[in-house]
Design a protein around this motif. Sequence first.
Motif, PDB file in Angstrom:
ATOM      1  N   THR A 158       0.844  -1.196   0.000  1.00  0.00           N
ATOM      2  CA  THR A 158       0.000   0.000   0.000  1.00  0.00           C
ATOM      3  C   THR A 158       0.877   1.242   0.000  1.00  0.00           C
ATOM      4  O   THR A 158       2.015   1.220   0.449  1.00  0.00           O
ATOM      5  N   GLY A 206      -0.273   5.882   4.107  1.00  0.00           N
ATOM      6  CA  GLY A 206      -1.607   6.292   4.538  1.00  0.00           C
ATOM      7  C   GLY A 206      -2.735   5.615   3.786  1.00  0.00           C
ATOM      8  O   GLY A 206      -3.878   6.048   3.850  1.00  0.00           O
ATOM      9  N   ILE A 209      -4.921   5.816  -2.462  1.00  0.00           N
ATOM     10  CA  ILE A 209      -5.183   5.087  -3.709  1.00  0.00           C
ATOM     11  C   ILE A 209      -4.960   6.080  -4.843  1.00  0.00           C
ATOM     12  O   ILE A 209      -5.692   7.070  -4.962  1.00  0.00           O
ATOM     13  N   TYR A 259     -13.042  -4.198  -6.164  1.00  0.00           N
ATOM     14  CA  TYR A 259     -13.489  -4.701  -4.861  1.00  0.00           C
ATOM     15  C   TYR A 259     -14.850  -5.372  -5.033  1.00  0.00           C
ATOM     16  O   TYR A 259     -15.885  -4.712  -5.063  1.00  0.00           O
ATOM     17  N   ILE A 309      -2.072  -0.768   7.083  1.00  0.00           N
ATOM     18  CA  ILE A 309      -1.995   0.683   6.884  1.00  0.00           C
ATOM     19  C   ILE A 309      -1.641   1.361   8.212  1.00  0.00           C
ATOM     20  O   ILE A 309      -0.824   2.278   8.262  1.00  0.00           O
ATOM     21  N   SER A 336      -2.121   8.818  10.596  1.00  0.00           N
ATOM     22  CA  SER A 336      -2.412   7.684   9.712  1.00  0.00           C
ATOM     23  C   SER A 336      -2.525   8.098   8.254  1.00  0.00           C
ATOM     24  O   SER A 336      -2.249   7.306   7.367  1.00  0.00           O
ATOM     25  N   LEU A 345     -11.079  -2.234   5.560  1.00  0.00           N
ATOM     26  CA  LEU A 345     -11.719  -3.320   6.324  1.00  0.00           C
ATOM     27  C   LEU A 345     -10.651  -4.135   7.056  1.00  0.00           C
ATOM     28  O   LEU A 345      -9.462  -3.849   6.955  1.00  0.00           O
ATOM     29  N   GLY A 350      -7.759   8.637   2.667  1.00  0.00           N
ATOM     30  CA  GLY A 350      -8.660   8.305   3.764  1.00  0.00           C
ATOM     31  C   GLY A 350      -9.768   7.359   3.371  1.00  0.00           C
ATOM     32  O   GLY A 350     -10.900   7.477   3.847  1.00  0.00           O
ATOM     33  N   ALA A 351      -9.456   6.422   2.492  1.00  0.00           N
ATOM     34  CA  ALA A 351     -10.458   5.440   2.087  1.00  0.00           C
ATOM     35  C   ALA A 351     -10.772   4.503   3.260  1.00  0.00           C
ATOM     36  O   ALA A 351      -9.977   4.349   4.189  1.00  0.00           O
ATOM     37  N   ASP A 410      -9.195  -6.617   6.345  1.00  0.00           N
ATOM     38  CA  ASP A 410      -8.158  -7.178   5.474  1.00  0.00           C
ATOM     39  C   ASP A 410      -6.988  -6.228   5.230  1.00  0.00           C
ATOM     40  O   ASP A 410      -5.907  -6.677   4.837  1.00  0.00           O
ATOM     41  N   TRP A 411      -7.163  -4.899   5.436  1.00  0.00           N
ATOM     42  CA  TRP A 411      -6.054  -3.968   5.183  1.00  0.00           C
ATOM     43  C   TRP A 411      -5.772  -2.972   6.306  1.00  0.00           C
ATOM     44  O   TRP A 411      -4.688  -2.368   6.333  1.00  0.00           O
TER      45      TRP A 411
END
Lengths: 90, 387
Positions: free
Chosen positions: A8, A11, A14, A23, B214, B91, B207, B203-204, B209-210
């Motif tokens: 990733t 932060g 995307i 997704y 992050i 974050s 869930l 800031g998506a 799983d990630w």
Amino acid sequence: MASVKTTTLPGGIINRPGSTIDYKTGTWRVKRPVVNLDKCIGCLICWIYCPEPAIIKRDDGKIDFDYDYCKGCGICSLECPTKAIRIVEE
Amino acid sequence: MSTSEAIAYAVKQANVDVIAAYPITPQTIIVERLSEYVHNGELDAEYIAVESEHSAMSACVAASLTGARVFTSTASQGLALMHEVLYLASSLRCPIVMAIANRALSAPINIHCDHSDMMGSRDAGWVQIFAENGQQAYDRIFQAFKLAEDEDILLPVGVNIDGFFLSHAVEGIATISDSEAATFLPPRKAKYYLDYSMPMTFGAFALPDWYFEIKHQVVEAMDRVPKKLAEIEETYYKMTGRKYDHVGVYKTEDAEVCLVCAGSSAATAKFAITRLREKGIKAGLLSIRLFRPFPVESILLHVKDVKALIVMDRAMSPGAPSAPIAQDIKATLYDAGLNIPVANFVYGLGGRDISAAEFESIIMKIVESLKAGRPIEKGVMYWGLRA
């Protein structure tokens, strides 16, 4: 979710627009909608109400479902004026 | 200049793009001076006068995501009100710099110094630096921006100054020139930022799983801070001749008892230790200048041979086995296999002053216990509390 990268950006940024398409929220579904095309009048009320949107408009004016993104919430079945949509176990 | 004025002057020289702030004692003078600089045209920045600290930090996060250099300042209840947004700043990897004029938390309402405000946000993923005096506060502002904006770090940085004891104390400050500031701290070059021409999502939703990965990025970035900050300190030292390191060290070489504290008390403790040394007492001082990440390596260099440590915390943690700094010191010692007794005192809450004579008494109490072979009292002791 196999297409989601294994690393990733800082932060969780995307940096590619429209990536939500990768997704497949349909994997969350425990029940699925099924349409009886004899009863479907093509009013598209289900299309309006579907929160995803996972209702596909067919060439003949009737409807189908995009099971990649349908979470199985059942709103389409509830709103259908001719009771053409049933919710069945997966 | 007062420390507040020195910080505002440094922020002006750092040529920030956006300041979003809400005034709160004892930080007010910092943002007042900055608003004057913007109003007078001395600083070309966007000054957003928000309606609360929650909004201040929210505006700072958004501004930082556009690639801007962003500053804010707060204290006490203001920092508490910012609390939830502090986690977004770290974050989302926003290199915001914030001056925190450390002040007690209500109730009872109090405007004076202790470290409870910052300790309440200890785990928010911010780098936290303590200044011992106005000079350090001024210098750390430049270092904080350089550290925060480094692509390997991208973390927000808090520069802590003791409310009133530092914020309102006036001292001679050696400043750097605007051109030195510009060389040391060129304009921020963000790699990822909000821009219509290259859409990105910040800031998506994440869930199970990630989310963990992050969030863990903040830990990874924190781990890179000590080395990066040391490099920055070295560069700054070459320019100014002033170097602070991650802990302030005073007479620890042959120390039998070492006192650990943070903020303006370090100077008072240093004075006490100088006097004790004259009497032949082998005492030393470690001042926690970098609090997050905790400078484990730097501390271990100086404590291996001491017989006891005295950890002075200006914040309490009700119900905890130790106050915040002592918790970290004990974990540091335990991991290094060092079984050194730690005397933990909470002191000076709500701005109650501590004198050099009191530091001498504290150190002598422990020295005498060692001499008499008495065990060092465990748990937390409350220095100066009415019986």
